[in-house]
Design an enzyme around this catalytic site. Structure first.
Site, PDB file in Angstrom:
ATOM      1  N   PRO A  57       0.823  -1.208   0.000  1.00 30.96           N
ATOM      2  CA  PRO A  57       0.000   0.000   0.000  1.00 30.96           C
ATOM      3  C   PRO A  57       0.860   1.262   0.000  1.00 30.96           C
ATOM      4  CG  PRO A  57      -0.704  -1.506   1.732  1.00 30.96           C
ATOM      5  CD  PRO A  57       0.586  -2.025   1.194  1.00 30.96           C
ATOM      6  N   LYS A 102      -2.288  -5.592   5.635  1.00 38.37           N
ATOM      7  CA  LYS A 102      -1.003  -5.744   4.950  1.00 38.37           C
ATOM      8  C   LYS A 102       0.128  -5.579   5.958  1.00 38.37           C
ATOM      9  CE  LYS A 102      -2.779  -5.708   0.711  1.00 38.37           C
ATOM     10  NZ  LYS A 102      -2.572  -6.724  -0.302  1.00 38.37           N
ATOM     11  N   ILE A 155      -2.427  -3.295  -3.842  1.00 34.53           N
ATOM     12  CA  ILE A 155      -2.758  -4.524  -4.549  1.00 34.53           C
ATOM     13  C   ILE A 155      -3.685  -5.287  -3.611  1.00 34.53           C
ATOM     14  CG2 ILE A 155      -1.887  -6.686  -5.509  1.00 34.53           C
ATOM     15  CD1 ILE A 155       0.827  -5.211  -5.875  1.00 34.53           C
TER      16      ILE A 155
END
Length: 114
Positions: free
Chosen positions: A2, A33, A65
């Protein structure tokens, strides 16, 4: 991976010393994440107008992602706006955040792509 980028007209001297670390932790948490992949970048002292006024404002982009999807973006928005309001004093109605879901093949890292 990120990446959160924030453009704001507030002064660099008004950004708390823990802003990068606390924002990084928040982004990692809301997107599930690892912190080792999170990047945060703040551009202060920008010439920026929101609604015709130069009062404190910000425009942000959160790219990742995965983890960026319509069903989750409202929650991401609430948490990020609360954080930015608390840490930087920018009113929630003077910010926009753009959410971008990326394809791993379009993101380079460590000499390859995800």
């Amino acid at each position: 991976m990120p990446i959160f980028t924030l453009n704001t007209n507030i002064k660099a001297t008004d950004v708390p010393s823990d802003f990068l670390s606390s924002t990084s932790a928040l982004v990692g948490n809301i997107l599930s994440k690892p912190g080792s992949y999170v990047a945060v970048h703040i551009n202060t002292d920008q010439q920026l107008s929101f609604g015709g006024s130069t009062k404190p404002a910000a425009f942000g982009t959160l790219m990742s992602i995965g983890g960026i999807e319509p069903s989750r973006n409202r929650d991401h928005s609430a948490k990020l706006f609360d954080h930015l309001n608390k840490k930087l004093g920018i009113p929630k109605n003077r910010m926009y955040i753009h959410f971008v879901n990326l394809n791993g093949d379009d993101v380079g890292w460590n000499g390859t792509t995800f």
